[in-house]
Every structure is written in C-alpha cells, then in structure tokens.
Design a protein around this motif. Structure first.
Motif, mmCIF file in Angstrom:
data_model
loop_
_atom_site.group_PDB
_atom_site.id
_atom_site.type_symbol
_atom_site.label_atom_id
_atom_site.label_comp_id
_atom_site.label_asym_id
_atom_site.label_seq_id
_atom_site.Cartn_x
_atom_site.Cartn_y
_atom_site.Cartn_z
ATOM 1 N N LYS A 235 0.893 -1.164 0.000
ATOM 2 C CA LYS A 235 0.000 0.000 0.000
ATOM 3 C C LYS A 235 0.928 1.211 0.000
ATOM 4 C CE LYS A 235 -4.550 -1.021 0.709
ATOM 5 N NZ LYS A 235 -4.468 -2.317 0.012
ATOM 6 N N TYR A 236 0.823 2.003 -1.046
ATOM 7 C CA TYR A 236 1.684 3.181 -1.108
ATOM 8 C C TYR A 236 0.967 4.368 -0.493
ATOM 9 C CZ TYR A 236 4.420 0.647 -4.642
ATOM 10 O OH TYR A 236 5.173 -0.256 -5.305
ATOM 11 N N SER A 237 1.688 5.100 0.335
ATOM 12 C CA SER A 237 1.120 6.358 0.802
ATOM 13 C C SER A 237 1.732 7.472 -0.035
ATOM 14 C CB SER A 237 1.434 6.575 2.279
ATOM 15 O OG SER A 237 2.748 7.064 2.422
ATOM 16 N N ARG A 238 1.310 8.676 0.206
ATOM 17 C CA ARG A 238 1.800 9.808 -0.577
ATOM 18 C C ARG A 238 3.298 10.033 -0.373
ATOM 19 N NH1 ARG A 238 0.715 15.276 -0.826
ATOM 20 N NH2 ARG A 238 0.692 15.354 1.434
ATOM 21 N N ASP A 239 3.779 9.590 0.801
ATOM 22 C CA ASP A 239 5.187 9.824 1.120
ATOM 23 C C ASP A 239 6.085 8.659 0.712
ATOM 24 O OD1 ASP A 239 4.118 12.035 2.350
ATOM 25 O OD2 ASP A 239 4.015 11.050 4.322
ATOM 26 N N THR A 240 5.486 7.549 0.284
ATOM 27 C CA THR A 240 6.297 6.383 -0.061
ATOM 28 C C THR A 240 7.187 6.685 -1.261
ATOM 29 O OG1 THR A 240 4.443 4.990 0.627
ATOM 30 C CG2 THR A 240 6.203 3.915 -0.609
ATOM 31 N N VAL A 241 8.475 6.357 -1.081
ATOM 32 C CA VAL A 241 9.386 6.482 -2.220
ATOM 33 C C VAL A 241 9.319 5.180 -3.005
ATOM 34 C CG1 VAL A 241 11.809 6.579 -2.889
ATOM 35 C CG2 VAL A 241 10.933 8.147 -1.159
ATOM 36 N N ARG A 242 9.040 5.265 -4.288
ATOM 37 C CA ARG A 242 8.930 4.064 -5.110
ATOM 38 C C ARG A 242 10.184 3.927 -5.963
ATOM 39 N NH1 ARG A 242 3.953 6.585 -7.503
ATOM 40 N NH2 ARG A 242 5.481 8.222 -7.190
ATOM 41 N N LEU A 243 10.915 2.852 -5.707
ATOM 42 C CA LEU A 243 12.209 2.630 -6.365
ATOM 43 C C LEU A 243 12.087 1.454 -7.330
ATOM 44 C CD1 LEU A 243 15.398 2.948 -6.495
ATOM 45 C CD2 LEU A 243 15.472 1.386 -4.533
ATOM 46 N N ALA A 244 12.541 1.630 -8.563
ATOM 47 C CA ALA A 244 12.530 0.530 -9.537
ATOM 48 C C ALA A 244 13.944 -0.003 -9.717
ATOM 49 C CB ALA A 244 11.982 1.021 -10.871
ATOM 50 N N LEU A 245 14.076 -1.337 -9.582
ATOM 51 C CA LEU A 245 15.376 -1.977 -9.797
ATOM 52 C C LEU A 245 15.298 -2.852 -11.044
ATOM 53 C CD1 LEU A 245 16.411 -3.021 -6.165
ATOM 54 C CD2 LEU A 245 17.074 -0.975 -7.449
ATOM 55 N N VAL A 298 9.107 6.594 -14.722
ATOM 56 C CA VAL A 298 9.450 7.707 -13.831
ATOM 57 C C VAL A 298 8.764 8.976 -14.335
ATOM 58 C CG1 VAL A 298 11.339 9.150 -12.963
ATOM 59 C CG2 VAL A 298 11.624 6.675 -13.068
ATOM 60 N N ALA A 299 8.730 9.141 -15.669
ATOM 61 C CA ALA A 299 8.101 10.329 -16.256
ATOM 62 C C ALA A 299 6.626 10.414 -15.878
ATOM 63 C CB ALA A 299 8.247 10.317 -17.773
ATOM 64 N N ASN A 300 5.916 9.274 -15.935
ATOM 65 C CA ASN A 300 4.481 9.359 -15.660
ATOM 66 C C ASN A 300 4.153 9.245 -14.171
ATOM 67 O OD1 ASN A 300 4.472 6.599 -15.071
ATOM 68 N ND2 ASN A 300 3.975 6.050 -17.172
ATOM 69 N N GLY A 301 5.192 9.297 -13.350
ATOM 70 C CA GLY A 301 4.971 9.388 -11.912
ATOM 71 C C GLY A 301 4.758 8.065 -11.208
ATOM 72 N N ASP A 304 9.649 7.000 -8.337
ATOM 73 C CA ASP A 304 10.388 8.219 -8.021
ATOM 74 C C ASP A 304 11.847 8.093 -8.431
ATOM 75 O OD1 ASP A 304 8.171 9.515 -6.552
ATOM 76 O OD2 ASP A 304 8.406 7.771 -5.257
ATOM 77 N N LEU A 305 12.398 6.883 -8.240
ATOM 78 C CA LEU A 305 13.799 6.641 -8.583
ATOM 79 C C LEU A 305 13.888 5.315 -9.315
ATOM 80 C CD1 LEU A 305 15.592 7.496 -5.192
ATOM 81 C CD2 LEU A 305 15.691 8.862 -7.300
#
Lengths: 464, 452
Positions: A235-245, A298-301, A304-305
């Motif tokens: 569950k992502y909150s507004r503050d969650t940093v989403r990292l793609a590996l 990342v472009a479409n949000g 984040d990283l």
C-alpha cells in the motif's frame, strides 16, 4: 533471389528446431540462442535462413524482407490489429507453443468504463491492448508499452495488464485475476502476400506442413518452477518512495552496489518470480521491472527513482524532449558505447560518407535498432533524407546487410560487431548505469527519503 | 537499359532537388526519364528502382480548378449559415483521444480507424488524434468556453481524418453547423431547412432526404431482449451502415418488423397506428411522438423526405432524429440530434443538434459552371520598365481586373504593352491592337468589351 525464411529464437526455438529436424532440414546451427543467426539447411541449400527475435518476424514478413516466417500468432495479431492491410498470409497453424493473452487486474471488480482518471494498461502488446480498450468502450485509457514484466505493474502502477500465459492459473500465480482471455495463440507459418502469389515455395512449405505436430507436442515441456502465489500487500502512501530496480543480468551488479551502500534488500534477485523485494528503509517500496521501461515509468509518476542505463534515458528523451526525467547519479557500472554500425563491405567510414551514400541511392535508407528514438534522431540529424527506422528486439546484428543498412547498437568491447563482419562508423555516446529521477516536486518527507537513498548510493559509487 | 513505365506509382515534382539529381545523372548517360506534357516526369534509373516522391496514400491534392469550386462551395455554405444566424468557430486538428472514446460518442469501428499517436509530451501513455469528427470538438469547445451562455448557433469548415483502405479518401472536408441549447422539433426542422437551402443554392438535383430516429432505434433494440454487449454490437453495426442486420434480428417481434419496413414519404402509417404501436411497444412513445412532431413541420415547410428507420447510419452520439442527404447512392451530408453529448462532457443538461455538408464529395457532383461566378477578366501586363509596369498593373487591379506581370513572353486573351514612352497598347486575343494614353482609357476599353 534466394527464398528467405525467418526463424524464431527464444521460447519457440527448441520446438521449431525439432520440427525442422523432423522435416529433414538438417540445419547446421539452429539449436542455441547464441551463434551467428545464419543457419544453413542441407536439404534446401539455396534457402536463406535467418534467426530473429520472434516479435520481429511479422514485421520482416510484412515488409517483404522475408518470404516465410515462423512465429507466434500473438505477434502476428499485434501487427495486424494496427496495420490490417499488412502483406501477411497465415499459411498454417503449426499447433505448438500455445498460450493465451489475458487481460488481468489485481481487483476483478474493476470498473472498466469509469470516467475520470484514465485506466492504465501495461502490456508488451500495446496495439492489442489499445484495440481491446476501443472495442470495449473504455472511456479513457493509457497504454504503457513495456518490454516485459507487465505482471508487475498492477495494481500500484497500472490498473490492468495484457499478458501472455499458459493458463489462468499462471495469472493467478502473479497475484492477479484474469478478467478475460483476449487471444488464443499458437505457432504459425506465415508468408509475405506477394511472395505467396508470385514465388514457388511449395516444397519448403510442404516439408513443414507434412511434419506431424503431434511429435513436437510430445516433447517434454520445460518444467517450470511452481510459482508460489504472490500476495500483493503493498500500500503506497503519498510519502512512499517508489524505487525501480532492473531485472535480468544487471541484478548482480545492482545488488553489489546496494551492499556497498549499506542498503539491505531481501528477495532480490528473486527465486520465485516475486518482483516486490523488501528493502530495509522505512517508507521505500521496491519493484523489479525492465530497465528499458523505467524512464517512461518515472516520467508518468509511477516511480520516483530507478536504476537503468543512460542509453534508455537518452532514448526516452529523444521521444519526449520535455520529459521531467533526469539523471540523478552516474553509477559508473556497465560501461557500453552506443555506436552506429554498417557492414564491413560498405564504403562508408564516417558521417560524411554516410550522407553521400544515402544521397546517391533511390530506396529508403533503413536503420535497425532497439533504440528507435535515438535511431530516428540520428537519421534526422544526419540528414538521411528518405529513411525508415526498423524497431528490433535484440539480435540486431543479424539485420545487416540484407535487412537494414545501419544499426544503432550498444557494445562493450566491439568484439560481437567485428565477429559479424560489421564496423563502427560513429560513437554516439557512452552509457553507464545511472540513477534517474523526476524534476517534479515532492513533499518534504519524501524529499528526505529520496536524498537519503541518493546520498547512500553516492558514497558507494565514490568508493568504486 | 530497360525502361519500366508505371505512371500509377510515381509523380515527381520537376522542381525538387531530388529530380535535379536525376537530370544530372541523365546527363551522365542514364537517360532514363520520360517528360510528359504535364511537366511531370517518371524517372527510372534501373529496372525496378524508382523514386518515390508522392503524396501519402489516401490523401488528395486539390488543383486550382478544384480549389475554385471548393471555395465556392464553402462560400455558399458559409453565406447560408451566417444568414441563418450561425457564427464560425475553428477547433484544433489535434484533440485528446479520450474526447472521442467517452461512452456514446463514436462506434468502436470508427475509433479503430482514427489516427492516434503519442504527442511529444505523451509519456503518460494517453494518445492524441487527428480530428475524426466535426461535432464532438465543437461540443467540447462549447462545454469548455461557452457553457452557461444558452443558445449557440455555431458553424465550422474543417478537415476530418479517418483511415480508409484502398483508394478512398482518408482526409475529408466538411462544412457543418451545430445548434446548441435548443431541444425542439423546430430546431431539428431548422437544420433540415438550412441544409435544403444550401443544397438548392448549389443547384443540386435529385437529392433524397432520408429520416430515421436514434431514440426509436434504441427503444426497438431494447425490445429485442439482447444483453448489453449484443445490443451495443447491433446498434454499432446499424450505425456503421449495415441496414440488413436489424431487419433480420427483428423478425421475432412482429410489431418491430412493421415499423422497420416503413419506407417512403408516407407517414400515414405511423400516424394512423400511433395508438396501436404505443400500446404494443409503450417504450417507443416519446421517440415516436418526437419523430412525428418534426415530420409535421417538414410537411408544413413542404420538404420532401423518405422515412427509413433502419437506415440509421451515423454517429453513436445521436439520440433523436437522424437525417441524411443522398444523391444517387452517395451520401452528401446529414445530421441529427445529440442531446446527451454535452452532458457526458460535463457541460450540463444541454440539448443540441447539428448537420454537415460533405464538401469534398460535392466537388465532383456540382456543375462548376452553375456554381462558379463569371470569371474576372485577366490582363497580362508587359513592359521593359518595371516601375511603370508594376504601377499600371496595380491600377488595373484597383479597377477589379486580374493583372498578371509577364514573365514568360506568352500572351493570353488580353495583353497590355507598356511602352518606354509611356504609351499603352491593348492587344486582344485576335491580335487586334488599340493604343491608349492612360490606364483609365484602357479600363474603359476593357469595360466596353463587357470585361469586368
């Protein structure tokens, strides 16, 4: 001109090789995914055989570069649904390599005709996904064309995925629910329409068609590791940093880097297909996707990283010049050069030669590349006049000299290029792995988390 | 060297740099081109290799002669629209795809033919389209910038893009009017009377007006007890022009067959059997009454029409009357009522209807002679002194003539020579020379010849 056939590499290679062996083709080197992609048949010595990524084959047949081809119906339909007047004839269903394309979502009760925010569909089959969306009257939708791992997108980064699977249970294993099957696929022998009416390839077709598919079907299926059902709890909150590996061969280097940065991660690389490893930083969620797809995501949000290559970032920015994606940190890993490559025999050694060569010919100049937007920009900037960009999905070396005039490729040492009798005429830029992010603003708490990760990685890279 | 002649494939502009290269090569000994009397050449360097400079498949060039007719057609439409109180708007060529995909706008078959693509900033994955329809963008414009302003009479002249196979046009031009904010039968009749006004001014003969009603069609479909999926599919195939399918399906419900088989001018059947029909199919009552009301006005206005309920070809956004104009088998225009469209865009409960005339189809159907005004007299002005020549030509233009400066030494119907001593000589096509002292004198001479 010799008759030409395009054979698939990848998932259909073993069964196609077995079929052709049974048909007494006696191919010399069509048995591994490596090699020179130019097998010869002892039974049909005049036949020109090339090996391509399955996805490239319908395009090659439609363009008339090849007379015959073997590939999955899914890729044929992916082309035909967008370009219905393509010159492709389906000659015969070879009845192996069956699969289904399913539309799947994490939540089966998803309202498909909602208004408001667009419904997002991730798929390796963007044309089929769009056709489905139009046919089923989705009022507003976005298609994310992905190179792979479509199953990892719902529910956080897409509402649905259109993906290939053996059966509904496989979809279930991804933690998704199949909404409906969209297409039943099988392996097909296809022909170019003009070749089909004008050229005589009956002997070749008969040899394939007369080989009973039952023998092929009985080949033992590669035993898949039984997938543990993935339970999606993120569950992502507004503050969650989403990292793609990244998935694939970049995982080892990435985990070493994370170790060096003192960032603990669990389940990466994954042994059971779970693309959501656990990271030991609060408020950070990780997902494993294809590096090619990261800049767009990342472009479409959606993220984040992300850790990807500068090559893919550059390709993205060539398609979307005002994209908010930027390079945050050079990770100095996986150094490759992006180069323009032609055949050794071509009297072209630099960009000026290239322009002269293109100006002196009447047919369109053909550029083949995985990096379609970089190739397109290269053609524009070099004033290549009437040109075509042929998108490829790997094994691009096999395109020269017959099916393309120039490649935009990445190379580490240049050895593969030399081995295929090709030469580099220009280096476009150097690419390494990099951390990318968005210039869009974030709240203070999230900014703090982002900075933490960037600083850790910065220190780790500095130690290299 | 073998010459391949295949003029269907290649048309080359002689002035292009590309072709200069081939001339150049030809001088070097290839000598492989054909110059036609149109100044169009078909070059072939070697067998099977040819240069492809040509317009895109499915696209159309309009020649000066066609443009003259086109502008005249557009001008007649514009004049009529303005006189009926409509004001011109222009919407962009590119719109968001979702404007057209929202439920109840275009059928999936039509959506499957739109030119959609990702814009340079389309990283969200949402696509944009080349405008496939004229009404939806105008409804969007009204919703976005004119909402709450009540009645609006708007018109446009624009090109639409839809993919077609074969030689059919993929870019079509139309002139259309939208009557937004009026829901009455009079409003529907206004659009048909307006369209008829235009058709009469274009001197078109044997034009047939066909009427159907989307509300009636939908009510009938509801009667067929189909699931929503099937109903959508059937409605779509009717809208996409398949008139047989409804008749086939409706055989199971006899009252429907009766309704669907009504063809022709006679609406007596509908009127006389209104009670019985409404009793058998109560759902159709509002639509049937609406239809009859409009038809009554058309009868008052003495407009000729044919009723054909199952010929509802058109757009999915229609909710009420659908009208189509045909010459022979070809549709040259049409329109209908779309009361739910602006509502679905969030523009409030605003009824609307519209019509469009298909300009590019009419170019080939109108008689250029009856449509075009008498041509303005053209005078070719020759002279050795530029200053004088330009001045004289300008004076002729002021007087309403077309004055062309001589560049290639060829003469036309009327030629005016400007001598170095300021003397003017007017030469007719028959080479009759008349001298004049001043440009005013020349103008008088020309006007005396009935030339304005």
């Amino acid at each position: 001109m010799p008759l030409k056939i395009a054979l698939p590499k990848g998932r259909l290679l073993r069964k196609t090789a077995a079929l052709l062996q049974k048909a007494d083709w006696r191919l010399d080197e069509y048995h591994s995914s490596m090699g020179f992609y130019r097998p010869k048949s002892a039974r049909f010595p005049d036949l020109l055989v090339r090996v391509f990524h399955e996805k490239d084959i319908p395009i090659q047949i439609a363009m008339g570069n090849y007379d015959l081809g073997i590939c999955g119906l899914d890729w044929i339909e992916e082309l035909l649904v967008k370009y219905p007047s393509s010159d492709i004839v389906k000659v015969k269903d070879l009845q192996y390599g069956q699969s289904w394309l399913y539309l799947a979502a994490a939540d089966k009760s998803l309202n498909m005709r909602q208004n408001g925010f667009p419904l997002r569909i991730a798929s390796e089959y963007p044309n089929l996904a769009e056709a489905y969306a139009l046919k089923n009257r989705l009022s507003r939708f976005s298609i994310f064309p992905v190179w792979g791992a479509a199953e990892a997108y719902p529910p956080e980064n897409a509402d649905m995925a259109l993906l290939a699977a053996q059966d509904a249970a496989e979809i279930d294993g991804y933690g998704l629910s199949p909404i409906c099957p969209v297409l039943g696929s099988s392996t097909f022998l296809i022909a170019n329409l003009n070749s089909h009416t004008k050229r005589d390839f009956e002997k070749i077709v008969t040899s394939i068609v007369n080989t009973t598919p039952e023998d092929i079907k009985t080949l033992s299926e590669k035993k898949e590791v039984a997938l543990r059902k993935i339970v999606i709890t993120t569950k992502y909150s507004r503050d969650t940093v989403r990292l793609a590996l990244p998935d694939g061969h970049q995982q080892q280097q990435t985990i070493e880097l994370l170790n060096k940065a003192g960032i603990k991660i669990e389940g990466y690389p994954s042994i059971d297909g779970n693309r959501r490893p656990k990271i030991a930083i609060d408020g950070v969620a990780v997902k494993v996707i294809r590096p090619q797809d990261m800049p767009l995501q990342v472009a479409n949000g959606n993220f984040d990283l992300a850790i990807t290559g500068r090559d893919w970032l550059t390709d993205h920015l060539a398609q979307f010049p005002s994209s908010p994606v930027k390079e945050v940190l050079d990770l100095k890993l996986r150094k490759v050069r992006l180069v323009a490559v032609v055949h050794q025999d071509l009297a072209v050694n630099n960009a000026a030669d290239l322009q002269r060569f293109v100006n002196d010919r009447t047919e369109p100049f053909r550029l083949a590349s995985e990096y379609v937007n970089i190739a397109d920009k290269f053609a524009r900037e070099n004033h290549l006049g009437h040109y075509r960009v042929i998108p490829t999905w790997g094994a691009t070396e096999a395109f020269l000299p017959d099916d393309a005039d120039l490649l935009i490729e990445n190379t580490e040492t240049g050895r593969t290029i030399a081995r295929h009798n090709l030469k580099i005429i220009e280096t476009l830029f150097e690419s390494t792995a990099c951390l990318i992010g968005s210039t869009n603003s974030v709240n203070a708490e999230k900014r703090q988390r982002l900075d933490y990760i960037v600083n850790r990685l910065h220190t780790a890279v500095g130690d290299c | 060297m073998m010459l391949v002649f295949n003029p269907r494939r290649i048309i080359i502009d002689k002035s292009s740099t590309m072709i200069n290269r081939y001339y150049h090569k030809a001088e070097r000994g290839y000598n492989d081109y054909i110059a036609t009397r149109y100044g169009i050449i078909y070059p072939y360097l070697t067998e099977g290799i040819y240069v492809k400079i040509q317009r895109c498949k499915g696209m159309r060039d309009m020649s000066p002669a066609e443009m003259a007719v086109f502008h005249q057609l557009e001008g007649i439409c514009r004049d009529c629209f303005i006189k009926w109180g409509y004001r011109e708007v222009r919407t962009p060529t590119i719109e968001y795809l979702h404007l057209f995909t929202s439920a109840g706008t275009l059928t999936p078959t039509m959506l499957g033919k739109v030119y959609s693509f990702l814009d340079w900033d389309g990283w969200s994955g949402e696509r944009v389209v080349l405008r496939p329809d004229g009404t939806i963008p105008v409804a969007r414009l009204y919703t976005e910038t004119m909402s709450g302003q009540g009645l609006a009479r708007l018109f446009y002249a624009a090109n639409m893009f839809t993919f077609e196979t074969g030689d059919k046009n993929r870019e079509r031009w139309q002139c259309g009017a939208e009557l937004i904010g009026a829901g009455s039968a009079t409003a529907d009749a206004e659009l048909m009377a307006l369209s008829t006004d235009i058709i009469n001014k274009l001197c078109l003969k044997n034009v047939e007006l066909r009427l159907s009603h989307a509300g009636l069609l939908k009510a009938l479909l509801a009667k067929l007890k189909l699931n929503p999926e099937e109903r959508h599919k059937l409605f779509d195939s009717i809208l996409d022009g398949d008139t047989t399918v409804l008749t086939k399906v409706s055989r199971s419900v006899p009252e429907l067959s009766d309704l669907l088989s009504i063809k022709g001018q006679t609406t007596g059947f509908l009127r006389e059997n209104r009670e019985a029909l409404c009793h058998a199919l109560p759902e159709i009552k509002p639509s049937l009454d609406d239809f009859l009301k409009t038809i009554a006005i058309l009868d008052d206005l003495n407009l000729k029409y044919q009723v054909n309920i199952s010929s509802g070809a058109g757009f999915e956004y229609y909710t009420g009357i659908i009208f189509q104009y045909f010459i022979g088998g070809e549709k040259i225009g049409g329109g209908g009522r779309y009361d739910a469209l602006i509502t679905s865009m969030g523009g409030g409960d605003v009824p609307a209807s519209g019509c469009a005339i298909y300009l590019d189809r009419l170019i080939n159907l109108v008689n250029a002679k009856t449509v075009l005004p008498a041509p303005v007299k053209k005078v070719l002005v020759k002279g050795s002194k530029s200053k004088e020549t330009f001045k004289i030509a300008d004076a002729l233009r002021q007087a309403g003539f077309i004055a062309e400066l001589d560049l290639d030494g060829k003469s036309t119907n009327w030629t005016l020579e400007v001598k170095s001593d300021g003397m003017l000589t007017l030469i007719s096509k028959a080479r009759k020379k008349t001298n004049a002292q001043s440009v005013e004198e020349v103008i008088k001479l020309l006007e005396a010849q009935g030339a304005t």
